[in-house]
Design an enzyme around this catalytic site. Structure first.
Site, mmCIF file in Angstrom:
data_model
loop_
_atom_site.group_PDB
_atom_site.id
_atom_site.type_symbol
_atom_site.label_atom_id
_atom_site.label_comp_id
_atom_site.label_asym_id
_atom_site.label_seq_id
_atom_site.Cartn_x
_atom_site.Cartn_y
_atom_site.Cartn_z
ATOM 1 N N LYS B 67 41.685 52.824 6.184
ATOM 2 C CA LYS B 67 40.241 53.037 6.142
ATOM 3 C C LYS B 67 39.820 53.250 4.690
ATOM 4 C CE LYS B 67 36.780 55.953 8.503
ATOM 5 N NZ LYS B 67 36.588 57.062 9.458
ATOM 6 N N SER B 142 33.519 56.062 13.301
ATOM 7 C CA SER B 142 33.279 55.415 12.025
ATOM 8 C C SER B 142 34.431 54.514 11.572
ATOM 9 C CB SER B 142 33.037 56.485 10.953
ATOM 10 O OG SER B 142 34.188 57.300 10.781
ATOM 11 N N SER B 166 35.832 59.617 15.530
ATOM 12 C CA SER B 166 35.804 58.389 14.732
ATOM 13 C C SER B 166 37.029 57.496 14.821
ATOM 14 C CB SER B 166 35.555 58.726 13.257
ATOM 15 O OG SER B 166 34.194 59.012 13.058
#
Lengths: 473, 482
Positions: B67, B142, B166
């Site tokens: 990420k 996310s 997330s």
């Protein structure tokens, strides 16, 4: 007339190998932005790691200030935007300072005073900003250095008291060897609160804060300046406003920085990246053991138990090392008054003249004791003692060895002196007849004896023996 | 032959048997990443080379994605925000360092909701991430790009972060496994913080066993993270097959009460009831328990209050002073103002204003400190149940992945939704895993299992067994021939 009420917030940079929350070096560097890590720059993703040495030193100060110690070490965040604060928040301690409700006994000019300590707490220093004509430079070397802030209650009543407190606190830092506290390097800095009240008022007046006053001299003049300003306002029947002011040393005036309505809300909240750390009883006890006797207690000891004057005591305690040296002199058996005379008088004089410190010399209290014994036993004269000491200080040698090397022991043997006396009399028979004729030549003969022996004969003994020998002739 | 849509065990075997080299795997991953980039937008950065490392790790030579809120030295790391669009870190996050040392091969940095704040995968500065199962649907966020990269078969695993849901939400929407271990199990050093007390690192994989492999490599105490736990000296992948007979699970009755008009939710709940039966069939004891609705309804507001407050402070370093874009302005206040005004999207600014308001002196007691108390109350309630139970099991989400034009359960929704339960694990730092349990309307749905803090090994063991009986291990959106 008004009574001044003063409170101080004293920031001192702690002496540690690394910074408070990173492994970057804590130290002065000529090269800007060299003692830094990603943590000091507040780069995304960094986390703080608490410096145990900084905690230990803070705890030491808290204990020396007779503070209450919390069960857990907890940090808070103080949030505000300024370019010297890379993370956008400062890690500090608001809710659970490492020390609270303490006090420090200080000696003022003519009395003693108990200064109440609100709290002492551990935080991190900001970066250093240099403002130039139309731009500014940031040096992050200072960012993250452990900073201990000590806050007094508003309990000081004059600029002199404030300075006496600052000096006592600074000496505490030095005695506990937690900081160098040099104001010329910005290692110790003050915020000063001043308010005025009438003698019979029950409530404190409105306080005005002056931030970032750097030297003790500036603290003194800032307080006096602010007392003048507030007195004028009150005399005029005006009202002192709660505000933050800046003291300008050159103009000797204070200027408004911001008023109460513009006060910043720092939105303090608990630092989530540092879990509460239990402060173990054993740790506290161990740190307590490392705290030496402080100035105030030493002064009491010297004046009460050793019969030294306050002036003498103050001279001795100015530096911990000097005071330790004195204590050692007494411990090895030198009479305190005599120890003080030699140390504070003779040795300190030499050190000051040569910009040296007591830790620079190799002469030990034991050596001094031996020397003083020689003096007391009449083995050396006071003049010889001073000569030897000076030479020993200069060459950093054991004075007792010097005495042997230079052969400057005193001649104290009756027979030996008698022989020397007769030798001189035989060489100067005219003086003997002059003496017999009532002329004042006695001292001249003594002088001749001293000359012959390079002053090594004991003067009192010589005088006595010479008289006897002259009678015999 | 494609390898990267296989599990880690299969890829390991292929590598060890020299059927394929790590170079070939890397090239396959890059090719796929580029091929899917236009439609799905998984990556902010796709790398073009990697360094080989000697290691005995099972992950050696295996491709993965990170990420874009994980600090990678010399590799652009944007957190999908304009304010960091050119930011190249000078240091490595601990999780990246560990993966590097294991020989795992980084393929790219994945798109996320800006600064990890958001659950849609639509707010990154390089555009929206689309769901591999249906391009008209969100993947959730996310950690959107990390989920997509695994679901698309670009990489067998990816690293994400999870502050509220997330990892687990996008995993559920895209039919992959999403796991976040206990708070402190994985060092957060180098993870761009959203809300430090809630932030967790974790992984996306195609099966529970792979999650155990990945966590075995990246977990462990870190001197740089004071909140990291001591090593538990366990290998989770070795105890997956432990007997679970007599293990006790609970589910929350109130969470399953739904209005009759929502047929999709009904189907999800029916599927859940079947899942429970399957769990019982292999030896789990599953009880229904009741929790005060007030606590459940407090989950989301509590989360918003705490996370916004922490986020405001955590992102105060983004000023354009010591890094990031520095606009030319007359004074420093204008500079910071401009950098932040142009650097953040409106959604982010909204959260910061909320956070700032929540932390204000006059509001802090009522809002922030009360939220912290409610958090404690919720965690205590669940932990008390964990005295008796080994974990709880719930549907991960109350719907399949939503369409881009559909409205999600957002701040405006005052009521409680099943997915809010995912927040419990962040409040209490509990290990929590979501994995596929069925297909509804041609979209994957998923189950969530959560255990008490530090019980990562047991949770993976139980999830492995449930995954086995459900039969949705490694479901795929259907293979493209890239």
């Amino acid at each position: 007339m008004y009574k001044a009420v003063i409170g101080l917030e004293v920031h001192v940079e702690l002496k540690t190998a690394s910074k408070n929350f990173s492994t970057a070096v804590n130290g002065n560097s000529q090269t800007h932005n060299s003692n830094i890590s990603e943590i000091d720059l507040g780069y995304p993703g960094i986390l703080p790691t608490v410096n145990k040495e900084a905690v230990k030193k803070s705890l030491k100060v808290a204990l020396a200030l007779n503070c209450k110690i919390p069960e857990y070490l907890i940090f808070d965040r103080k949030n505000y935007f300024y370019p010297d604060l890379p993370k956008g928040y400062q890690i500090t301690q608001l809710h659970h300072p490492i020390g609270t409700d303490g006090y420090l006994m200080i000696n003022t000019k003519d009395t003693v005073k108990k200064v109440l300590i609100h709290d002492t707490h551990l935080e991190e220093d900001t970066a250093n900003i240099e403002h130039l004509s139309n731009y500014s430079l940031i040096d992050y070397n200072r960012a993250g250095i452990p900073l201990l802030e000590t806050v007094t209650e508003p309990c000081l009543n004059s600029s002199d008291e404030a300075i006496a407190f600052l000096e006592a606190l600074r000496s505490l830092f030095l005695y506990c060897s937690v900081a160098d506290a040099r104001s010329d390097l910005g290692q110790i800095r003050c915020d000063v609160n001043v308010s005025l009240m009438r003698e019979n008022d029950k409530e404190l007046g409105t306080r005005v804060e002056m931030k970032g006053v750097n030297s003790f001299a500036a603290v003194k003049s800032a307080i006096e300046c602010e007392i003048r300003r507030q007195t004028e306002i009150l005399d005029r029947g005006g009202e002192v406003l709660q505000e933050t002011r800046r003291y300008d040393e050159v103009a000797d005036e204070t200027y408004l920085m911001r008023s109460k309505v513009d006060a910043i809300d720092y939105k303090y909240y608990i630092e989530p990246n540092i879990p509460p750390i239990k402060i173990e009883k054993e740790f506290i006890e161990a740190v307590k053991k490392e705290i030496p006797l402080l100035q105030y207690e030493r002064i009491n000891n010297y004046t009460n138990n050793y019969n030294l004057t306050k002036v003498e005591a103050l001279t001795l305690v100015k530096e911990k090392e000097l005071s330790d040296y004195f204590d050692e002199m007494v411990k090895v058996g030198i009479e305190p008054k005599i120890a003080c005379n030699w140390l504070a008088g003779f040795i300190l004089g030499y050190l000051n003249k040569n910009y040296l410190s007591i830790i620079d010399i190799k002469i030990t209290p034991k050596m001094l004791k031996d020397l003083i014994e020689l003096l007391d036993g009449g083995k050396i004269s006071i003049k010889q003692m001073k000569e030897v000491l000076t030479k020993a200080l200069k060459e950093n040698k054991d004075p007792n060895i010097l005495i042997k090397e230079l052969n400057i022991s005193q001649i104290t043997d009756d027979e030996e002196i008698k022989n020397i006396v007769n030798e001189v009399l035989d060489e100067n028979l005219n003086l003997v007849s002059d003496y017999k004729a009532g002329k004042r030549v006695f001292d001249f003969i003594i002088g001749q004896i001293m000359k012959k022996t390079k002053g090594r004969v004991n003067p009192a003994m010589t005088s006595k023996i010479l008289k006897e020998e002259l009678e015999k002739r | 032959m494609q390898y990267l849509n296989l599990t880690i065990d299969d890829i390991r075997k292929a590598l060890d048997n020299k059927e394929v080299t790590s170079d070939e795997l890397f090239n396959e991953a890059i090719k796929k990443a580029n091929y899917y980039q236009k439609d799905y937008n998984s990556f902010v950065t796709i790398l073009d080379n990697y360094e080989k490392v000697e290691s005995n790790s099972i992950l050696n030579g295996v491709c993965y994605a990170l990420k874009d809120n994980i600090s990678t030295k010399k590799i652009l790391t944007t957190a999908s925000s304009n304010i960091l669009k050119d930011y190249v870190p000078v240091y490595d996050a601990t999780v990246y360092k560990k993966l590097k040392e294991s020989g795992a091969v980084l393929v790219g940095k994945t798109v996320m909701d800006e600064l990890a704040m958001g659950g849609s995968g639509t707010t990154g500065h390089t555009g929206i991430v689309r769901n591999p199962w249906d391009i008209t649907r969100q993947i959730g966020g996310s950690s959107a790009g990390s989920a997509a990269a695994v679901a698309l078969g670009i990489v067998p695993f990816a690293i994400g972060s999870d502050t509220g849901d997330s990892i687990r939400k996008p995993a559920s929407y895209s039919g992959v496994v999403g796991f976040k271990p206990t708070y402190g199990r994985i060092s957060r050093y180098g993870l761009f913080p959203f809300a430090s007390s809630l932030d967790h690192l974790g992984c996306f994989t195609r099966c529970v066993k792979d999650a155990a492999y990945v966590i075995d490599v990246i977990k462990g105490h870190d001197d740089k993270d004071m909140t990291s736990l001591n090593d538990d000296n366990k290998e989770y992948s070795k105890s997956l097959d432990n007997d679970i007979k007599g293990r006790k699970l609970f589910y929350i009755k109130e969470a399953l009460e739904c209005d009759d008009n929502n047929s999709e939710l009904k189907e999800i709940i029916n599927n859940f009831k079947q899942t429970i039966e399957k769990c019982r069939s292999i030896g789990f004891e599953v009880d229904e328990i009741s929790i005060d609705n007030k606590l459940l309804e407090a989950l989301y507001p509590t989360y918003m209050v705490i996370s916004c407050a922490e986020a405001t402070s955590n992102n105060a370093n983004l000023t354009g002073i010591s890094f990031g874009p520095r606009p030319l302005e007359k004074n420093v206040n204008d500079l910071i103002f401009k950098a932040r005004t142009t650097g953040f999207s409106e959604l982010i600014k909204r959260r910061f204003i909320l956070g700032s308001y929540i932390l204000q002196k006059e509001n802090q007691e009522k809002l922030f400190l009360n939220a912290c108390r409610v958090r404690r109350l919720i965690v205590d309630t669940i932990n008390k149940l964990f005295d008796k139970y080994d974990g709880y099991i719930m549907p991960s989400m109350s719907s399949i992945a939503v369409k881009f034009d559909e409205k999600e359960n957002q701040v405006s929704n005052k009521n409680f939704a099943i997915e809010h339960l995912l927040l419990i694990a962040n409040f209490g730092g509990m290990p929590s895993i979501s994995f596929p349990c069925g297909i509804v309307n041609n979209m994957p749905i998923s189950i969530n299992m959560t255990s008490g803090a530090k019980n990562d090994e047991l949770l993976l063991n139980m999830a492995y067994k449930v995954e086995e009986v459900l039969g949705y291990k490694g479901i795929n959106r259907g293979d493209d021939n890239v």
